[in-house]
Enzyme design. Structure first.
Site, PDB file in Angstrom:
ATOM      1  CE  LYS A 169      -7.808   5.506   1.424  1.00 12.23           C
ATOM      2  NZ  LYS A 169      -8.918   6.361   0.922  1.00 12.23           N
ATOM      3  CE1 TYR A 209      -4.205   1.254  -0.307  1.00 10.28           C
ATOM      4  CE2 TYR A 209      -4.037   2.058   1.944  1.00 10.28           C
ATOM      5  CZ  TYR A 209      -4.724   1.976   0.757  1.00 10.28           C
ATOM      6  OH  TYR A 209      -5.936   2.610   0.634  1.00 10.28           O
TER       7      TYR A 209
END
Ligand SMILES: NC(=O)c1ccc[n+]([C@@H]2O[C@H](COP(=O)([O-])OP(=O)(O)OC[C@H]3O[C@@H](n4cnc5c(N)ncnc54)[C@H](O)[C@@H]3O)[C@@H](O)[C@H]2O)c1
Length: 255
Positions: free
Chosen positions: A161, A154
């Site tokens: 995020k 990620y």
């Protein structure tokens, strides 16, 4: 009586009928809301076509969350369809492939900054752009992937995020006096276009159904969409700055 009867909701992020936002828009309409969608650039026509698959065709207005002119024009564009808003859904994420897929250490600022602008700063941009249409009782809801951890592949999207989750808390602080809430749903992995564009996404979803006490279906966005609808409703009137996990319970488990 529907959960969202009479509410007017702006939903960003409908790209395909697999998009989490598509299911949010569908559920919102099924629960009595009037929905306006946003899209931009080459995706605009695709969103218009997908909008025809909703229970009622929804209008689509132009919004690239990184475009100052679009942001300044948003309230007027939305007013062509509804006079005010009760809810805004942020379902937007993007990072160049060069900063995902195991490229954390080689990530360059130009690409990282794109990820941060589109995926995190955009929550503030969208909230400010929509604010003239919102009033007390209004609800902003976004989608995150739990940023408390370093996940496989990620990379800088995970950092984006983390900034996104923090941005929601600061919005909760600064919009609370106007009675406007800001909350996030932290979803488990769902096979959408954004997910499939992460190189090695399979390594993030591997084992999720087994680790989840409730099990997890990566092809089913409905539980996530339901949580978004609940946060848009009047049933969380004193909740803001919150992150609701819709991940089958994985976040709460040790190894
Ligand atoms: N799919 C998952 O596993 C998962 C899990 C947790 C959270 N999320 C989050 O859910 C949200 C929606 O993603 P999705 O999985 O439904 O994928 P998706 O690809 O269907 O949606 C992503 C959307 O972002 C929009 N977008 C990208 N750049 C934009 C810009 N500059 N301006 C306006 N819109 C822009 C795209 O048009 C697209 O509609 C994202 O924030 C994503 O990070 C996804």
């Amino acid at each position: 009586m529907g959960l969202l009867d009479g509410k007017k909701i702006l939903v960003t992020g409908v790209l395909t009928d697999a998009s989490i936002a598509f299911h949010v828009a569908r559920l919102a309409q099924e629960e009595g809301a009037q929905v306006v969608l946003t899209s931009f650039g080459r995706q605009f026509r695709l969103t218009q076509a997908i909008a025809r698959r909703l229970p009622q065709e929804a209008p689509v207005v132009q919004l690239d969350v990184t475009d100052d002119e679009d942001l300044a024009a948003l309230a007027d564009r939305v007013r062509e369809h509804v006079d005010s808003l009760d809810g805004v859904v942020h379902s937007i994420g993007f990072a160049p492939q060069s900063v995902m897929g195991g490229n954390f250490l080689s990530g360059e600022w130009a690409d990282v900054s794109t990820a941060l602008e589109v995926s995190a700063f955009s929550l503030k941009s969208l909230a400010v752009a929509a604010k003239p249409l919102l009033s007390s009782g209004g609800s902003i809801v976004g989608l995150t992937f739990d940023a408390s951890f370093a996940w496989p592949v990620y990379d800088w999207m995970g950092v984006a995020k983390a900034a996104f989750e923090s941005t929601s808390r600061y919005l909760a602080r600064d919009l609370g006096a106007d009675g406007i809430r800001s909350n996030l749903v932290s979803a488990g992995p769902i096979r959408t276009t954004a997910a499939k564009s992460i190189p090695g996404f399979a390594s993030m979803e591997d084992g999720w159904p087994e680790r989840a006490p409730l099990g997890w279906d990566q092809t089913d966005p409905e539980p996530t969409a339901r949580a978004v609808a609940a946060l848009l409703s009047d049933w969380f009137p004193a909740t803001t700055g919150e992150i609701v996990h819709v991940d089958g319970g994985v976040h709460a488990m040790g190894l």
